[in-house]
Design a protein around this motif. Structure first.
Motif, PDB file in Angstrom:
ATOM      1  N   UNK A  91      20.050  -7.543  22.487  1.00 53.66           N
ATOM      2  CA  UNK A  91      19.636  -6.290  21.874  1.00 53.66           C
ATOM      3  C   UNK A  91      20.151  -6.203  20.448  1.00 53.66           C
ATOM      4  N   UNK A  92      19.426  -5.463  19.616  1.00 53.55           N
ATOM      5  CA  UNK A  92      19.761  -5.341  18.193  1.00 53.55           C
ATOM      6  C   UNK A  92      21.119  -4.672  17.988  1.00 53.55           C
ATOM      7  N   UNK A  93      21.914  -5.279  17.129  1.00 54.20           N
ATOM      8  CA  UNK A  93      23.153  -4.685  16.628  1.00 54.20           C
ATOM      9  C   UNK A  93      23.112  -4.817  15.110  1.00 54.20           C
ATOM     10  N   UNK A  94      23.279  -3.700  14.409  1.00 52.40           N
ATOM     11  CA  UNK A  94      23.278  -3.708  12.949  1.00 52.40           C
ATOM     12  C   UNK A  94      24.506  -4.400  12.380  1.00 52.40           C
ATOM     13  N   UNK A  95      24.543  -4.482  11.081  1.00 55.07           N
ATOM     14  CA  UNK A  95      25.625  -5.171  10.366  1.00 55.07           C
ATOM     15  C   UNK A  95      26.964  -4.484  10.574  1.00 55.07           C
ATOM     16  N   UNK A  96      28.019  -5.296  10.617  1.00 49.80           N
ATOM     17  CA  UNK A  96      29.362  -4.753  10.784  1.00 49.80           C
ATOM     18  C   UNK A  96      30.427  -5.629  10.161  1.00 49.80           C
ATOM     19  N   UNK A  97      30.256  -6.021   8.883  1.00 54.10           N
ATOM     20  CA  UNK A  97      31.271  -6.887   8.290  1.00 54.10           C
ATOM     21  C   UNK A  97      32.620  -6.168   8.179  1.00 54.10           C
ATOM     22  N   UNK A  98      33.690  -6.827   8.576  1.00 50.53           N
ATOM     23  CA  UNK A  98      35.009  -6.207   8.487  1.00 50.53           C
ATOM     24  C   UNK A  98      35.380  -5.857   7.040  1.00 50.53           C
ATOM     25  N   UNK A  99      36.208  -4.851   6.902  1.00 46.15           N
ATOM     26  CA  UNK A  99      36.654  -4.409   5.583  1.00 46.15           C
ATOM     27  C   UNK A  99      37.338  -5.562   4.842  1.00 46.15           C
ATOM     28  N   UNK A 100      36.999  -5.714   3.580  1.00 51.77           N
ATOM     29  CA  UNK A 100      37.639  -6.717   2.734  1.00 51.77           C
ATOM     30  C   UNK A 100      37.089  -8.129   2.888  1.00 51.77           C
ATOM     31  N   UNK A 101      35.992  -8.311   3.626  1.00 49.08           N
ATOM     32  CA  UNK A 101      35.464  -9.661   3.834  1.00 49.08           C
ATOM     33  C   UNK A 101      34.279  -9.988   2.929  1.00 49.08           C
ATOM     34  N   UNK A 102      33.919  -9.078   2.039  1.00 52.48           N
ATOM     35  CA  UNK A 102      32.856  -9.351   1.080  1.00 52.48           C
ATOM     36  C   UNK A 102      31.475  -9.282   1.705  1.00 52.48           C
ATOM     37  N   UNK A 103      30.522  -9.831   0.969  1.00 54.53           N
ATOM     38  CA  UNK A 103      29.136  -9.805   1.415  1.00 54.53           C
ATOM     39  C   UNK A 103      28.894 -10.814   2.538  1.00 54.53           C
ATOM     40  N   UNK A 104      28.167 -10.376   3.552  1.00 61.37           N
ATOM     41  CA  UNK A 104      27.706 -11.235   4.639  1.00 61.37           C
ATOM     42  C   UNK A 104      26.190 -11.320   4.550  1.00 61.37           C
ATOM     43  N   UNK A 105      25.635 -12.474   4.903  1.00 60.20           N
ATOM     44  CA  UNK A 105      24.181 -12.647   4.950  1.00 60.20           C
ATOM     45  C   UNK A 105      23.687 -12.346   6.358  1.00 60.20           C
ATOM     46  N   UNK A 106      22.593 -11.613   6.450  1.00 65.57           N
ATOM     47  CA  UNK A 106      21.965 -11.289   7.729  1.00 65.57           C
ATOM     48  C   UNK A 106      20.557 -11.858   7.676  1.00 65.57           C
ATOM     49  N   UNK A 107      20.326 -12.902   8.459  1.00 67.85           N
ATOM     50  CA  UNK A 107      19.140 -13.738   8.330  1.00 67.85           C
ATOM     51  C   UNK A 107      18.213 -13.545   9.519  1.00 67.85           C
ATOM     52  N   UNK A 108      16.952 -13.253   9.214  1.00 66.45           N
ATOM     53  CA  UNK A 108      15.901 -13.133  10.218  1.00 66.45           C
ATOM     54  C   UNK A 108      15.111 -14.430  10.220  1.00 66.45           C
ATOM     55  N   UNK A 109      14.936 -15.010  11.404  1.00 69.04           N
ATOM     56  CA  UNK A 109      14.201 -16.266  11.552  1.00 69.04           C
ATOM     57  C   UNK A 109      13.104 -16.088  12.600  1.00 69.04           C
ATOM     58  N   UNK A 110      11.903 -16.562  12.287  1.00 68.55           N
ATOM     59  CA  UNK A 110      10.779 -16.502  13.210  1.00 68.55           C
ATOM     60  C   UNK A 110      10.366 -17.930  13.547  1.00 68.55           C
ATOM     61  N   UNK A 111      10.256 -18.203  14.836  1.00 65.29           N
ATOM     62  CA  UNK A 111       9.871 -19.531  15.327  1.00 65.29           C
ATOM     63  C   UNK A 111       8.604 -19.413  16.159  1.00 65.29           C
ATOM     64  N   UNK A 112       7.776 -20.426  16.101  1.00 64.71           N
ATOM     65  CA  UNK A 112       6.603 -20.525  16.964  1.00 64.71           C
ATOM     66  C   UNK A 112       7.038 -21.238  18.242  1.00 64.71           C
ATOM     67  N   UNK A 113       6.810 -20.618  19.388  1.00 62.06           N
ATOM     68  CA  UNK A 113       7.159 -21.219  20.677  1.00 62.06           C
ATOM     69  C   UNK A 113       5.984 -22.039  21.205  1.00 62.06           C
ATOM     70  N   UNK A 114       6.292 -23.180  21.770  1.00 61.31           N
ATOM     71  CA  UNK A 114       5.271 -23.977  22.454  1.00 61.31           C
ATOM     72  C   UNK A 114       5.128 -23.552  23.912  1.00 61.31           C
ATOM     73  N   UNK A 115       6.223 -23.061  24.478  1.00 54.02           N
ATOM     74  CA  UNK A 115       6.254 -22.679  25.891  1.00 54.02           C
ATOM     75  C   UNK A 115       7.033 -21.385  26.065  1.00 54.02           C
ATOM     76  N   UNK A 116       6.789 -20.722  27.170  1.00 58.73           N
ATOM     77  CA  UNK A 116       7.537 -19.506  27.482  1.00 58.73           C
ATOM     78  C   UNK A 116       9.006 -19.864  27.693  1.00 58.73           C
ATOM     79  N   UNK A 117       9.898 -19.024  27.178  1.00 58.33           N
ATOM     80  CA  UNK A 117      11.345 -19.237  27.334  1.00 58.33           C
ATOM     81  C   UNK A 117      11.814 -18.393  28.511  1.00 58.33           C
ATOM     82  N   UNK A 118      12.461 -19.046  29.461  1.00 60.41           N
ATOM     83  CA  UNK A 118      12.981 -18.368  30.652  1.00 60.41           C
ATOM     84  C   UNK A 118      14.496 -18.306  30.555  1.00 60.41           C
ATOM     85  N   UNK A 119      15.005 -17.199  30.014  1.00 62.22           N
ATOM     86  CA  UNK A 119      16.452 -17.017  29.938  1.00 62.22           C
ATOM     87  C   UNK A 119      16.777 -15.586  30.278  1.00 62.22           C
TER      88      UNK A 119
END
Length: 181
Positions: A99-127
């Motif tokens: 489930x989605x959790x927004x950004x939460x970089x700890x104090x004093x740790x500077x900028x964090x990158x939050x990267x969205x990646x989209x993949x094409x699936x060949x088969x259904x993922x069962x997890x």
């Protein structure tokens, strides 16, 4: 996008994921947003698969934990949805592994990158089961690897990506109080 290579992916994906938060705030190739602005799940869209009966995987990761200089928890998984039909990112249309959790970089740790990646699936993922948004760290979110996940499920390279950067603000303390682990 070059600064997510090689930390998260091996090459810059050809497509761009359109990510929109409340009030029309958009993710734009490394722009800075605050944890307060990204606390709620965004809408996500991509193009290029219209009219095809494809399945898609969406991942959101932070490769900079606890800091970009010392990423010993690389990557933290912030969101994972699999088996999304076509270009529909409605979470009820796909299966949310984390489930989605927004950004939460700890104090004093500077900028964090939050990267969205989209993949094409060949088969259904069962997890299962889904990682709840009340679990922050130990339940499969720390030391996640988009590369390893893609390899395990035969996803190949991502077809689209986008990212923003965020650093600590007061909302991080509120967010962290919702976690039970």
């Amino acid at each position: 996008m070059d600064d997510i290579v090689p930390d998260v992916v091996d090459a810059v994906p050809a497509g761009t994921v359109k990510v929109t938060y409340n009030d029309g705030l958009q993710v734009d190739q490394g722009n800075e947003l605050t944890p307060t602005q990204v606390k709620d799940q965004p809408t996500v869209e991509w193009s290029g698969l219209e009219g095809k009966s494809n399945l898609i995987t969406l991942l959101m990761v932070d490769p900079d934990a606890p800091t970009r200089q010392d990423p010993k928890y690389r990557e933290i998984l912030h969101w994972a949805v699999v088996n999304i039909p076509g270009s529909n990112i409605d979470p009820s249309a796909g299966y949310p592994l984390a489930s989605y959790i927004g950004s939460g970089p700890p104090e004093g740790t500077g900028l964090h990158r939050y990267i969205f990646l989209v993949y094409h699936q060949q088969n259904k993922i069962e997890e299962t089961p889904t990682i709840s948004n009340t679990y922050s760290t130990r339940a499969g979110r720390f030391n996640f690897s988009a590369r390893d996940f893609a390899a395990k499920h035969g996803l190949g390279e991502p077809i689209a990506a986008n990212y923003y950067q965020a650093q600590y603000d007061g909302y991080v303390l509120i967010r962290n109080k919702t976690f039970t682990d």
